[in-house]
Design a protein around this motif. Structure first.
Motif, mmCIF file in Angstrom:
data_model
loop_
_atom_site.group_PDB
_atom_site.id
_atom_site.type_symbol
_atom_site.label_atom_id
_atom_site.label_comp_id
_atom_site.label_asym_id
_atom_site.label_seq_id
_atom_site.Cartn_x
_atom_site.Cartn_y
_atom_site.Cartn_z
ATOM 1 N N GLY A 1 -16.369 13.229 12.130
ATOM 2 C CA GLY A 1 -14.996 12.852 11.828
ATOM 3 C C GLY A 1 -14.807 11.352 11.901
ATOM 4 N N GLN A 2 -13.652 10.901 11.400
ATOM 5 C CA GLN A 2 -13.347 9.476 11.398
ATOM 6 C C GLN A 2 -12.160 9.179 12.304
ATOM 7 O OE1 GLN A 2 -11.630 7.932 7.732
ATOM 8 N NE2 GLN A 2 -11.156 10.009 7.013
ATOM 9 N N THR A 3 -12.178 8.009 12.921
ATOM 10 C CA THR A 3 -11.082 7.611 13.809
ATOM 11 C C THR A 3 -10.690 6.150 13.591
ATOM 12 O OG1 THR A 3 -12.684 7.071 15.552
ATOM 13 C CG2 THR A 3 -11.674 9.280 15.605
ATOM 14 N N PRO A 4 -10.480 5.723 12.342
ATOM 15 C CA PRO A 4 -10.085 4.329 12.122
ATOM 16 C C PRO A 4 -8.690 4.072 12.682
ATOM 17 C CG PRO A 4 -9.789 5.578 10.112
ATOM 18 C CD PRO A 4 -10.465 6.499 11.092
ATOM 19 N N LYS A 5 -8.465 2.880 13.144
ATOM 20 C CA LYS A 5 -7.156 2.500 13.683
ATOM 21 C C LYS A 5 -6.348 1.662 12.704
ATOM 22 C CE LYS A 5 -7.982 4.541 17.546
ATOM 23 N NZ LYS A 5 -7.311 5.847 17.801
ATOM 24 N N VAL A 6 -6.949 1.376 11.545
ATOM 25 C CA VAL A 6 -6.307 0.486 10.574
ATOM 26 C C VAL A 6 -6.324 1.117 9.190
ATOM 27 C CG1 VAL A 6 -6.367 -1.800 9.476
ATOM 28 C CG2 VAL A 6 -7.027 -1.540 11.887
ATOM 29 N N LEU A 7 -5.179 1.095 8.537
ATOM 30 C CA LEU A 7 -5.059 1.453 7.125
ATOM 31 C C LEU A 7 -4.894 0.163 6.340
ATOM 32 C CD1 LEU A 7 -4.368 3.143 4.548
ATOM 33 C CD2 LEU A 7 -2.015 3.282 5.428
ATOM 34 N N VAL A 8 -5.717 -0.031 5.321
ATOM 35 C CA VAL A 8 -5.589 -1.194 4.448
ATOM 36 C C VAL A 8 -5.229 -0.719 3.050
ATOM 37 C CG1 VAL A 8 -6.732 -3.208 3.451
ATOM 38 C CG2 VAL A 8 -7.298 -2.481 5.780
ATOM 39 N N ILE A 9 -4.154 -1.270 2.511
ATOM 40 C CA ILE A 9 -3.736 -0.980 1.141
ATOM 41 C C ILE A 9 -4.048 -2.221 0.324
ATOM 42 C CG2 ILE A 9 -1.803 -0.358 -0.354
ATOM 43 C CD1 ILE A 9 -0.516 0.844 2.274
ATOM 44 N N ALA A 10 -5.059 -2.113 -0.512
ATOM 45 C CA ALA A 10 -5.595 -3.277 -1.212
ATOM 46 C C ALA A 10 -5.609 -3.040 -2.717
ATOM 47 C CB ALA A 10 -7.004 -3.592 -0.715
ATOM 48 N N CYS A 11 -5.920 -4.088 -3.441
ATOM 49 C CA CYS A 11 -5.982 -4.021 -4.895
ATOM 50 C C CYS A 11 -7.349 -3.483 -5.341
ATOM 51 C CB CYS A 11 -5.763 -5.409 -5.492
ATOM 52 S SG CYS A 11 -5.658 -5.430 -7.306
ATOM 53 N N SER A 12 -7.369 -2.855 -6.513
ATOM 54 C CA SER A 12 -8.621 -2.347 -7.071
ATOM 55 C C SER A 12 -9.520 -3.457 -7.603
ATOM 56 C CB SER A 12 -8.324 -1.363 -8.205
ATOM 57 O OG SER A 12 -7.587 -0.261 -7.735
ATOM 58 N N ASP A 13 -9.023 -4.668 -7.658
ATOM 59 C CA ASP A 13 -9.769 -5.810 -8.179
ATOM 60 C C ASP A 13 -11.161 -5.888 -7.547
ATOM 61 O OD1 ASP A 13 -10.679 -8.649 -8.468
ATOM 62 O OD2 ASP A 13 -8.716 -8.905 -9.407
ATOM 63 N N SER A 14 -12.178 -6.048 -8.384
ATOM 64 C CA SER A 14 -13.566 -6.029 -7.912
ATOM 65 C C SER A 14 -13.904 -7.194 -6.990
ATOM 66 C CB SER A 14 -14.522 -6.036 -9.114
ATOM 67 O OG SER A 14 -14.333 -7.206 -9.899
ATOM 68 N N ARG A 15 -13.044 -8.221 -6.954
ATOM 69 C CA ARG A 15 -13.338 -9.412 -6.158
ATOM 70 C C ARG A 15 -12.801 -9.339 -4.735
ATOM 71 N NH1 ARG A 15 -10.386 -13.182 -10.427
ATOM 72 N NH2 ARG A 15 -8.988 -11.364 -10.226
ATOM 73 N N VAL A 16 -12.038 -8.296 -4.426
ATOM 74 C CA VAL A 16 -11.311 -8.307 -3.144
ATOM 75 C C VAL A 16 -11.521 -7.018 -2.349
ATOM 76 C CG1 VAL A 16 -9.573 -9.991 -3.843
ATOM 77 C CG2 VAL A 16 -9.199 -7.592 -4.369
ATOM 78 N N ASP A 17 -12.760 -6.618 -2.216
ATOM 79 C CA ASP A 17 -13.068 -5.443 -1.404
ATOM 80 C C ASP A 17 -12.751 -5.760 0.062
ATOM 81 O OD1 ASP A 17 -14.618 -3.661 0.345
ATOM 82 O OD2 ASP A 17 -15.497 -2.917 -1.524
ATOM 83 N N PRO A 18 -11.807 -5.038 0.679
ATOM 84 C CA PRO A 18 -11.395 -5.403 2.044
ATOM 85 C C PRO A 18 -12.490 -5.265 3.090
ATOM 86 C CG PRO A 18 -10.399 -3.315 1.374
ATOM 87 C CD PRO A 18 -11.026 -3.916 0.144
ATOM 88 N N ALA A 19 -13.399 -4.296 2.923
ATOM 89 C CA ALA A 19 -14.477 -4.142 3.898
ATOM 90 C C ALA A 19 -15.436 -5.329 3.843
ATOM 91 C CB ALA A 19 -15.230 -2.835 3.656
#
Length: 218
Positions: free
Chosen positions: A32-50
């Motif tokens: 299972g996963q337990t992330p504490k952060v939700l990131v809402i980002a753009c689909s733009d290929s230049r800005v992968d939040p991870a």
């Protein structure tokens, strides 16, 4: 096509790091996963939040769409993909932080500002209209400024529209009001290489991570 072999080579590197040589990294994640952060980002290929934040698998729950937009809460019939993802992150995973991550040079915001020029298809136009309040504000306050400045302003204002729309979801509003969850508006300036954050007390985006100074050549 060179991309597919490169992607496969990249997966092999990922595999070696997280699954080979006795690695137990995914031993807990597979349950299972337990992330504490939700990131809402753009689909733009230049800005992968991870990639931008150097995260490991399992660190953040990510929703990506054109122009990092959040629609307002509504129960009308339809396929509410972003709303479903927000609901899952907030009500099931119990995230403690929600980051709306905007960025410069955003094609979605360009489409909002110049729909005829961009020759939008049947889905993009109605989607980017979620950010129309941002465009109206920019047109009212910065009509005499050049396009580059107005686009940056609209990209940042669209982040605030998404933050406001998040608060229309009752279970988001309740958790924020109880201090159990915090909302953040971030903006990645990919031209300057810096990360900004919206500060309600100043009503402006201020550097979280300032641009790196280029050292003069010896």
């Amino acid at each position: 096509m060179k991309d597919i072999p490169r992607f496969l080579a990249g997966f092999k590197n990922f595999q070696r790091t997280y699954f080979c040589d006795g690695s137990t990294f995914f031993a807990d994640l597979k349950r299972g996963q337990t992330p504490k952060v939700l990131v809402i980002a753009c689909s733009d290929s230049r800005v992968d939040p991870a990639i931008l934040t150097g995260c490991e698998p399992g660190d953040m729950f990510v929703v990506r769409n054109v122009a990092n937009l959040v629609p307002p809460y509504e129960k009308t019939p339809g396929n509410h993909g972003v709303s479903a993802a927000v609901e899952y992150a907030v009500r099931v995973l119990g995230v403690e932080h929600v980051i709306v991550l905007g960025h410069s040079c955003c094609g979605g915001i360009q489409a909002l500002m110049h729909p005829q020029k961009e020759k939008l298809g049947e889905f993009i136009a109605p989607w980017v209209r979620i950010a129309e309040p941002a465009l109206r504000e920019v047109n009212e306050k910065l009509s005499d400024k050049d396009f580059h400045l107005r686009q940056h302003a609209c990209e940042k204002a669209a982040v605030l529209v998404s933050l406001e729309n998040l608060l229309t979801f009752p279970w988001v509003f309740e958790r924020v009001m109880r201090g159990e969850m915090h909302l953040h508006g971030w903006y990645f300036d990919l031209e300057r290489g810096e990360l900004l954050s919206y500060l309600p007390e100043t009503g402006s985006f201020e550097p979280l991570v300032a641009r790196c100074e280029t050292k003069p050549a010896p």
